[in-house]
Design a protein around this motif. Structure first.
Motif, PDB file in Angstrom:
ATOM      1  N   HIS A 191       0.816  -1.231   0.000  1.00  0.00           N
ATOM      2  CA  HIS A 191       0.000   0.000   0.000  1.00  0.00           C
ATOM      3  C   HIS A 191       0.839   1.265   0.000  1.00  0.00           C
ATOM      4  CE1 HIS A 191      -3.855   2.093   0.479  1.00  0.00           C
ATOM      5  NE2 HIS A 191      -3.128   3.020   1.086  1.00  0.00           N
ATOM      6  N   GLU A 251      -8.933   2.131  -3.365  1.00  0.00           N
ATOM      7  CA  GLU A 251      -9.185   2.335  -1.931  1.00  0.00           C
ATOM      8  C   GLU A 251     -10.466   3.157  -1.780  1.00  0.00           C
ATOM      9  OE1 GLU A 251      -6.102   4.482   0.192  1.00  0.00           O
ATOM     10  OE2 GLU A 251      -6.601   3.415   2.032  1.00  0.00           O
ATOM     11  N   TRP A 274     -13.171   4.009   2.418  1.00  0.00           N
ATOM     12  CA  TRP A 274     -12.100   4.618   3.195  1.00  0.00           C
ATOM     13  C   TRP A 274     -12.644   4.658   4.623  1.00  0.00           C
ATOM     14  CZ3 TRP A 274     -10.885   9.820   5.168  1.00  0.00           C
ATOM     15  CH2 TRP A 274      -9.537   9.927   5.571  1.00  0.00           C
ATOM     16  N   HIS A 320      -9.883  -0.652   5.830  1.00  0.00           N
ATOM     17  CA  HIS A 320     -10.633   0.517   6.310  1.00  0.00           C
ATOM     18  C   HIS A 320     -12.046   0.188   6.773  1.00  0.00           C
ATOM     19  CE1 HIS A 320      -8.127   4.107   5.690  1.00  0.00           C
ATOM     20  NE2 HIS A 320      -7.565   3.438   4.696  1.00  0.00           N
ATOM     21  N   HIS A 344      -3.112  -2.431   4.983  1.00  0.00           N
ATOM     22  CA  HIS A 344      -2.335  -1.522   5.841  1.00  0.00           C
ATOM     23  C   HIS A 344      -3.046  -1.306   7.173  1.00  0.00           C
ATOM     24  CE1 HIS A 344      -5.010   0.937   3.434  1.00  0.00           C
ATOM     25  NE2 HIS A 344      -4.698   2.065   4.033  1.00  0.00           N
TER      26      HIS A 344
HETATM   27 ZN   LIG Z   1      -5.693   3.932   3.727  1.00  0.00          ZN
END
Ligand SMILES: [Zn+2]
Length: 313
Positions: free
Chosen positions: A7, A104, A131, A171, A192
């Motif tokens: 990422h 994303e 997100w 997320h 991430h």
């Molecule tokens: Zn992010």
């Protein structure tokens, strides 16, 4: 040693500032540059298409980001677009830097599965539904009401499975995470996110979530966002290692990869401010783990996963 980073947000910076190039420039306003990926020994970098809130919700900025990817990133001589297992093998066998596209937040697809299929044709190989906030597909990790997937979000997950697009849960709200876990027939990843038991932040994963990702043969991308690593004023590489150690204790040794979030952050872990400094993480890992384990964290686990989950040509 080979490096995989799942990422970074450099495409967002390239979208927002037309003066920027992917090559190291005088301004050094990018964390991820071609030269630094070469210096790091990167074999695969995932480039996330993240659309800032101001422009979010339309398809056009997503398409413009794909254009930046082609114009600025793939034009560097040793960058190679990775859409299939064969592309990845080519990179590994020929010393190329693989470039994988991810999305994303799916706001701009406006709930249309036809747009998702077009994204697959444009080379998108991983997608996070949201997100931090809610959209038509799901609630994000920072959405106070904490809802799960919508009906369209469920269709989206099924369609991603069909299209061999990886689901990225980083997320998502906790409830949406568990909806994906229940629904997805294919392994999924958190590109991430760190361990909440080590640093209590809603963007980090609970022990139960980490165990679920492991059980489903997925991946956790350890991220360098300082406030997801530690609540201390100064955050060092050793703090990052505590997350790796914790995930190993949960049985995740073969499910750890890196997801730096470079170019998505404005504060850094001390000594880990761009890909050229990844060697300091590698050195720290080698003090505590074998060279085989370190190699797995730096690239091996992600490469094995991708060889099993990218489409065949
Ligand atoms: Zn992010």
């Amino acid at each position: 040693m080979n490096v995989v980073d799942f990422h970074c947000d450099v495409l967002c910076k390239l979208l927002m500032d037309e003066q920027l190039t992917f090559r190291a420039g005088k301004l050094e306003s990018l964390d991820v540059t071609y030269e630094r990926l070469k210096a790091a020994g990167t074999v695969l970098q995932t480039f996330a298409i993240y659309i800032p809130q101001l422009l979010n919700g339309r398809l056009e900025p997503i398409l413009e980001s794909v254009d930046r990817f082609h114009q600025l990133i793939l034009t560097c001589e040793d960058m190679k677009w990775v859409k299939t297992v064969q592309d990845l093998d080519f990179c590994l066998n020929n010393g190329k830097i693989g470039a994988l596209l991810s999305l994303e937040g799916v706001d701009g697809l406006q709930g249309q599965m036809s747009m998702l299929r077009i994204m697959q044709q444009l080379g998108i190989r991983a997608a996070g539904l949201t997100w931090n906030h809610a959209n038509w597909a799901a609630d994000g990790a920072m959405e106070p009401r904490g809802g799960g997937l919508t009906a369209k979000g469920r269709t989206f997950v099924e369609e991603c499975n069909q299209l061999e697009i990886l689901i990225d849960v980083s997320h998502l709200s906790e409830r949406a995470f568990w909806d994906v876990a229940e629904l997805s027939a294919r392994p999924f990843l958190a590109s991430h996110s760190n361990a909440r038991a080590i640093c209590d932040h809603p963007r980090n994963l609970t022990n139960a979530q980490i165990k679920e990702i492991i059980a489903k043969q997925g991946l956790v991308g350890i991220t360098f966002v300082p406030w997801f690593v530690s609540q201390a004023e100064v955050v060092g590489v050793d703090d990052l290692l505590r997350h790796i150690e914790h995930i190993c204790e949960l049985g995740g040794e073969n499910h750890i990869m890196l997801g730096s979030d470079f170019d998505g952050i404005d504060r850094y872990i001390k000594g880990l401010t761009h890909p050229g400094e990844l060697v300091s993480l590698q050195d720290a890992l080698l003090k505590r783990y074998s060279s085989t384990q370190t190699e797995h964290f730096m690239s091996g686990n992600a490469l094995r996963f991708l060889k099993n989950s990218l489409p065949n040509a």
